[in-house]
Write an enzyme that holds these catalytic residues in place. Sequence first.
Site, PDB file in Angstrom:
ATOM      1  N   LYS A  80       0.859  -1.192   0.000  1.00 29.25           N
ATOM      2  CA  LYS A  80       0.000   0.000   0.000  1.00 29.25           C
ATOM      3  C   LYS A  80       0.895   1.242   0.000  1.00 29.25           C
ATOM      4  O   LYS A  80       1.923   1.270   0.685  1.00 29.25           O
ATOM      5  CB  LYS A  80      -0.886  -0.027   1.249  1.00 29.25           C
ATOM      6  CG  LYS A  80      -1.954   1.061   1.296  1.00 29.25           C
ATOM      7  CD  LYS A  80      -2.806   0.909   2.566  1.00 29.25           C
ATOM      8  CE  LYS A  80      -3.938   1.927   2.642  1.00 29.25           C
ATOM      9  NZ  LYS A  80      -4.746   1.764   3.881  1.00 29.25           N
ATOM     10  N   SER A 155      -9.644   1.692   2.932  1.00 27.35           N
ATOM     11  CA  SER A 155      -8.765   2.434   2.053  1.00 27.35           C
ATOM     12  C   SER A 155      -7.722   1.581   1.326  1.00 27.35           C
ATOM     13  O   SER A 155      -7.132   2.043   0.354  1.00 27.35           O
ATOM     14  CB  SER A 155      -8.035   3.503   2.865  1.00 27.35           C
ATOM     15  OG  SER A 155      -7.208   2.899   3.829  1.00 27.35           O
ATOM     16  N   SER A 179      -9.828  -0.600   7.149  1.00 19.71           N
ATOM     17  CA  SER A 179      -9.230  -0.409   5.827  1.00 19.71           C
ATOM     18  C   SER A 179      -8.523  -1.622   5.230  1.00 19.71           C
ATOM     19  O   SER A 179      -8.148  -1.599   4.060  1.00 19.71           O
ATOM     20  CB  SER A 179      -8.248   0.757   5.863  1.00 19.71           C
ATOM     21  OG  SER A 179      -8.939   1.974   5.816  1.00 19.71           O
TER      22      SER A 179
END
Lengths: 480, 473
Positions: A80, A155, A179
Amino acid sequence: MKIQELPAHQIHKLLVKKEISCQEVIREIFKTIGEKEGEIHAYLSFRDREKVLREAKKVDEKLKNGEKLFPLEGIPIAIKDNMCISGEKTTCASKILENFISPYDATVIKRLKEKGLIFIGKTNMDEFAFGSSTENSYFGPTHNPYDLERVPGGSSGGSAAAVASGEATVALGSDTGGSIRQPAAFCGVVGLKPTYGRVSRFGLVAFASSLDQIGPITKDVTDSALLLNVISGYDLMDSTSVNITLPDFTKSLIPQVKGFKIGVPQEYFVSGIDREVEASIKKSIKLLEAIGAKIEEITLPHTDYGIATYYIIATAEASANLARFDGIRYGYRSKNNKTLSELYEHSRAEGFGKEAKRRIILGTYVLSAGYYNAYYLKGLKVRTLIKEDFNQAFRKVDAILTPTSPTTAFKIGEKTDDPLKMYLADVFTISANLAGIPGISIPCGFSKEKLPIGLQILAPAFGEEKIFQIAFTLEQSLKK
Amino acid sequence: MKYETIVGLEVHVQLLTNSKLFCNCSTKFGEKANTQVCPICLGMPGVLPVINEQAVRLAIKSAFALHCEILKFTRFARKNYFYPDLPKNYQISQFEEPLAINGYLNLGKKKIGIKRAHLEEDAGKLLHPEEEAYSLVDFNRCGIPLLEIVSQPELKSPQEAEDYLNVLKLILKYLEVSDCNMEEGSLRCDANLSVRPQGENNLGVKTEVKNMNSFKSVRKALSYERERQIKLLEKGGKVNQETMLWDEKKGITLPMRSKEESQDYRYFPEPDLIPLAFNEEWLKKIEQEVAELPETRKKRFIENYFLSDYDAGVLTSQKPLADYFEETVSRGGKPKLVSNWILTELLGRLNSRHLTIGQSPFTPAHLVELLKLIEEGKISGKIGKDILAKVFDSGKSPTSIIKEEKLTQISGNALLLKVVVEVIKENPKTISDYKKGKERALGFLVGMVMKKTKGRANPANVNKLLQEEIKKL
């Protein structure tokens, strides 16, 4: 079977048996990226392919020399884009960090390097992890591999979509209010948020320091345990990481739940929950009961206050954490300024997206003189009550089972105009962050529209072993 | 009308640690700009602070010395404000749970209350090149540990404020907590001053005075500010609560550009650091280190060792120096002699090599050995000084140096007699002067003998032998 669809532990077996080479694995991943990335947009940046292949070649040479491989050595991983890799971009999907290149490695990155995993690239996310759909990315949304018109969740939507589509074998996400788990549920993969303090946060660009935790996003539970083995453990660089003996999490991959007491909170099955999701979760509950687990209804009375509490504490911390992005030392600097305060104001106004600004303003407000006691301090108190809810529950049960999200993946654009509706996508995941406890989301079925449904298992702090055992058992039973 | 002055001081001292408060960067002063920095003190995305144990130790040591209550549970907080010398745009400081509270400092017979003492990180330094449209920032200082010490508003005059600073500096330097150099910025002081008519119970409106760069200028600035406030009140005016800047050149205080509204720092607990709780034993050990403060120790040195006020003052200006003295005495050195040797011989040599007493290659054991050799007449005092220098350079013991260089006094008279006779033969004129009654001539002859023996003769012996031999002539 296609290599890009295999979990890491199976690829490892094939590598060791010399049925495939690491370079072939990487080429397959590159090929999948070539085919799918255009429509999915899981990644924000890729590492240099030559470099990646050289690393794969080294793994092949090790194999040729008869050297032993680490369990995840040579496995392609996506990261990420809020975790720092030295010499690579770390944008947090924000204009304000569009060209920022990190000068150092996050602790998790160091650990992955030591165990030989191969980084493919950095994945898309909601800007600074502010969101539940990956639509709040300055670089455009990621699309759900199961339905390109739908969001992958967020996210960590880029990481979940990359693993689901075969653009990476495993990935790292970060979870502040769901997330990792919510996008894992939307994309039909396994996502684990470890106990707060289990994995070092050093090198993770902070959203809310007391809630953030890095965790694995994988194709199955076994990979999740393998990846947690690599990234977890005490780190001198993170004072909030906890110094306790590390178990080998793969030892918990036992298909057996006899005697386990599993709690089902009544508050999680009331309003707003999709009936298909509810039905699917209830089916899994029945299944667990059938193979020997004891199911008990429990109560988590402060559940309703989770979202409000979360958006006070998380935004308060975020407002300070994001203050450093000011255009002075690195990152975006506005050209239209005559004074110091204009430089600050314009750089931040132009550099941050809408949701980032909304959260900075919220957080600044709840910490302001005159409001601190009414909001922030009250928030801390309710947080303690929510923790206490879980303490009470875990006196009776070993683990708690809930849906991961009230719905399946929603359409791109469906909730962007209504932040409150968007915030509710995390209603079942947020409490675990407030309480600091671990939680996993595993796929447990599909809707009529062929969209994945996720099931969440929560355990007491440092109870990841219980989570793995229950999740593994359920995963195996669901296959049958 | 007579007015009473009330002053409270906020002092920041840089702690003498090797590394910064939350990272491993060096705290060395005067290095090239932005060379003592790392991602952590630069506030790069993703970094986390880790507390420096040595800084906590020094802060606690100071707190004990200031008779503070050390809180069982102390926590850091973020102080939020934007400024280019502050990379994170928040300073990690302490707010609701400071390290220490409720102490005092002895100012003669008076006790001045210490409200609180807490740890925080220093900011960087802005530089404004002349006639340029930009500013530069040096982050070397950023993250250096500071101890903020806040006094109660109990100082009654500008002179008392200066005295308070002197005593505070004495204590912190003695404990090697800080070098308290106001010119170099390792001690900074802001003052709050208000006046009220004598006999009035409520405090007057205070102003904060900043920008003083020496203790003397603190006194001068406060004297000016006091007069300014009194004049204002006597004219029927009102004191505004505002920040005044001291202009050293003009000798006046001027209001800082007034801010529209007061700053809201939005303090909240620092989530990246866990609260500190101290081990009792660890605390006790530190408390023992500060059991005796310089003032008391100086008094004891004067009374027990019969040292002069000045000598005792120098010896107790640093704890390790006082410890060195007392260790030498406890090993059998005569206090007055030990003090003389330390003050006249050792300190200069340490200073010229930029060594601290703790780094001295010449140890208390060496000094005791040397003094014994002199006392026993094995070497002269003059040679003793040479030996000190040699021990200093080589680290060998005085006895082994004497052996190696054959520096013992010539005690056998036969050898000495030979030299004495030689000197008498070579100086017939001086002999006749001496015989004519010039007593001083004998001194010259003694000197000649000493020269020939390279100082290894015992001067008293030489004197005696010379007189005997001259009589024989």
